[in-house]
Design a protein around this motif. Sequence first.
Motif, PDB file in Angstrom:
ATOM      1  N   CYS A  22       0.953  -1.227  -0.045  1.00  0.00           N
ATOM      2  CA  CYS A  22       0.123   0.106  -0.078  1.00  0.00           C
ATOM      3  C   CYS A  22       0.727   1.202   0.070  1.00  0.00           C
ATOM      4  O   CYS A  22       0.411   2.217  -0.741  1.00  0.00           O
ATOM      5  CB  CYS A  22      -0.811  -0.094   1.190  1.00  0.00           C
ATOM      6  SG  CYS A  22      -2.243  -1.078   1.255  1.00  0.00           S
ATOM      7  N   ASP A  37      -7.094  15.999  -7.168  1.00  0.00           N
ATOM      8  CA  ASP A  37      -8.364  14.930  -6.947  1.00  0.00           C
ATOM      9  C   ASP A  37      -7.771  13.659  -7.440  1.00  0.00           C
ATOM     10  O   ASP A  37      -8.374  12.648  -6.917  1.00  0.00           O
ATOM     11  CB  ASP A  37      -9.250  15.768  -8.282  1.00  0.00           C
ATOM     12  CG  ASP A  37     -10.035  16.803  -7.842  1.00  0.00           C
ATOM     13  OD1 ASP A  37     -10.029  17.021  -6.273  1.00  0.00           O
ATOM     14  OD2 ASP A  37     -10.351  17.683  -8.597  1.00  0.00           O
ATOM     15  N   ARG A  40      -6.019  12.259  -4.753  1.00  0.00           N
ATOM     16  CA  ARG A  40      -7.049  11.841  -3.644  1.00  0.00           C
ATOM     17  C   ARG A  40      -7.748  10.420  -3.902  1.00  0.00           C
ATOM     18  O   ARG A  40      -8.215   9.515  -3.196  1.00  0.00           O
ATOM     19  CB  ARG A  40      -7.961  12.920  -3.188  1.00  0.00           C
ATOM     20  CG  ARG A  40      -7.481  14.023  -2.551  1.00  0.00           C
ATOM     21  CD  ARG A  40      -8.655  14.754  -1.922  1.00  0.00           C
ATOM     22  NE  ARG A  40      -8.037  16.095  -1.300  1.00  0.00           N
ATOM     23  CZ  ARG A  40      -8.059  17.367  -2.043  1.00  0.00           C
ATOM     24  NH1 ARG A  40      -8.839  17.471  -3.018  1.00  0.00           N
ATOM     25  NH2 ARG A  40      -7.499  18.285  -1.338  1.00  0.00           N
ATOM     26  N   ASP A  41      -8.180  10.377  -5.244  1.00  0.00           N
ATOM     27  CA  ASP A  41      -8.905   9.364  -5.767  1.00  0.00           C
ATOM     28  C   ASP A  41      -8.070   7.780  -5.489  1.00  0.00           C
ATOM     29  O   ASP A  41      -8.463   6.805  -5.040  1.00  0.00           O
ATOM     30  CB  ASP A  41      -9.237   9.334  -7.342  1.00  0.00           C
ATOM     31  CG  ASP A  41     -10.559   8.616  -7.615  1.00  0.00           C
ATOM     32  OD1 ASP A  41     -11.265   8.386  -6.793  1.00  0.00           O
ATOM     33  OD2 ASP A  41     -10.544   8.099  -8.901  1.00  0.00           O
ATOM     34  N   ARG A  42      -6.998   7.884  -5.846  1.00  0.00           N
ATOM     35  CA  ARG A  42      -5.894   6.822  -5.626  1.00  0.00           C
ATOM     36  C   ARG A  42      -5.918   6.361  -4.383  1.00  0.00           C
ATOM     37  O   ARG A  42      -5.692   5.363  -3.950  1.00  0.00           O
ATOM     38  CB  ARG A  42      -4.353   7.115  -6.281  1.00  0.00           C
ATOM     39  CG  ARG A  42      -4.757   7.165  -7.742  1.00  0.00           C
ATOM     40  CD  ARG A  42      -3.685   6.405  -8.407  1.00  0.00           C
ATOM     41  NE  ARG A  42      -3.684   6.370  -9.991  1.00  0.00           N
ATOM     42  CZ  ARG A  42      -2.487   6.297 -10.792  1.00  0.00           C
ATOM     43  NH1 ARG A  42      -1.430   6.338 -10.196  1.00  0.00           N
ATOM     44  NH2 ARG A  42      -2.960   6.490 -12.039  1.00  0.00           N
ATOM     45  N   VAL A  43      -5.671   7.376  -3.336  1.00  0.00           N
ATOM     46  CA  VAL A  43      -5.585   7.101  -2.065  1.00  0.00           C
ATOM     47  C   VAL A  43      -6.750   6.341  -1.368  1.00  0.00           C
ATOM     48  O   VAL A  43      -6.645   5.495  -0.507  1.00  0.00           O
ATOM     49  CB  VAL A  43      -5.068   8.373  -1.214  1.00  0.00           C
ATOM     50  CG1 VAL A  43      -5.081   8.155   0.343  1.00  0.00           C
ATOM     51  CG2 VAL A  43      -3.674   8.850  -1.675  1.00  0.00           C
ATOM     52  N   ARG A  44      -7.891   7.040  -1.761  1.00  0.00           N
ATOM     53  CA  ARG A  44      -9.247   6.323  -1.363  1.00  0.00           C
ATOM     54  C   ARG A  44      -9.299   5.063  -1.778  1.00  0.00           C
ATOM     55  O   ARG A  44      -9.934   4.055  -1.184  1.00  0.00           O
ATOM     56  CB  ARG A  44     -10.474   7.225  -2.089  1.00  0.00           C
ATOM     57  CG  ARG A  44     -10.518   8.424  -1.166  1.00  0.00           C
ATOM     58  CD  ARG A  44     -11.783   9.245  -1.792  1.00  0.00           C
ATOM     59  NE  ARG A  44     -11.808  10.635  -1.228  1.00  0.00           N
ATOM     60  CZ  ARG A  44     -12.205  11.699  -1.989  1.00  0.00           C
ATOM     61  NH1 ARG A  44     -12.330  11.593  -3.266  1.00  0.00           N
ATOM     62  NH2 ARG A  44     -12.228  12.713  -1.372  1.00  0.00           N
ATOM     63  N   ARG A  45      -8.840   4.510  -2.879  1.00  0.00           N
ATOM     64  CA  ARG A  45      -8.890   3.236  -3.297  1.00  0.00           C
ATOM     65  C   ARG A  45      -8.039   2.533  -2.606  1.00  0.00           C
ATOM     66  O   ARG A  45      -8.337   1.088  -2.408  1.00  0.00           O
ATOM     67  CB  ARG A  45      -8.585   2.931  -4.954  1.00  0.00           C
ATOM     68  CG  ARG A  45      -9.786   3.560  -5.786  1.00  0.00           C
ATOM     69  CD  ARG A  45      -9.563   3.162  -7.078  1.00  0.00           C
ATOM     70  NE  ARG A  45      -8.664   4.495  -7.760  1.00  0.00           N
ATOM     71  CZ  ARG A  45      -7.949   4.621  -8.590  1.00  0.00           C
ATOM     72  NH1 ARG A  45      -7.869   3.140  -9.457  1.00  0.00           N
ATOM     73  NH2 ARG A  45      -7.439   5.358  -9.406  1.00  0.00           N
ATOM     74  N   ILE A  47      -7.069   2.665   0.534  1.00  0.00           N
ATOM     75  CA  ILE A  47      -7.503   2.673   2.143  1.00  0.00           C
ATOM     76  C   ILE A  47      -8.010   1.518   2.529  1.00  0.00           C
ATOM     77  O   ILE A  47      -7.761   0.882   3.524  1.00  0.00           O
ATOM     78  CB  ILE A  47      -8.285   3.929   2.555  1.00  0.00           C
ATOM     79  CG1 ILE A  47      -7.349   5.242   2.450  1.00  0.00           C
ATOM     80  CG2 ILE A  47      -8.823   3.989   3.840  1.00  0.00           C
ATOM     81  CD1 ILE A  47      -8.361   6.346   2.854  1.00  0.00           C
ATOM     82  N   PRO A  48      -9.057   0.924   1.670  1.00  0.00           N
ATOM     83  CA  PRO A  48      -9.472  -0.487   2.300  1.00  0.00           C
ATOM     84  C   PRO A  48      -8.552  -1.433   2.290  1.00  0.00           C
ATOM     85  O   PRO A  48      -8.398  -2.408   3.183  1.00  0.00           O
ATOM     86  CB  PRO A  48     -10.534  -0.762   1.160  1.00  0.00           C
ATOM     87  CG  PRO A  48     -10.894   0.511   0.497  1.00  0.00           C
ATOM     88  CD  PRO A  48      -9.632   1.423   0.627  1.00  0.00           C
TER      89      PRO A  48
END
Length: 71
Positions: A22, A37, A40-45, A47-48
């Motif tokens: 990760c 943006d 942030r989108d990549r980091v949000r993916r 996180i799980p």
Amino acid sequence: MEWLIWLGAAVSLVGLAGLVWCIAIVVRAKRQKLSDDELRDRVRRVIPLNMGALLLSVFGLIIIVFGIVLG
């Protein structure tokens, strides 16, 4: 109960490898100079995956503790 300790160590190492993976994904995304943006989108993916790897590592440590206590 020695096998339980080794099992816990293996599970923890798999979780640790997931955490490193990760980190590598996020570092690679930062080096690509993406917009805010997109980053942030990549980091949000990630996180799980990060939380799952952390949970797996914690479960491995719990198994190790049980192996020590029961041994």
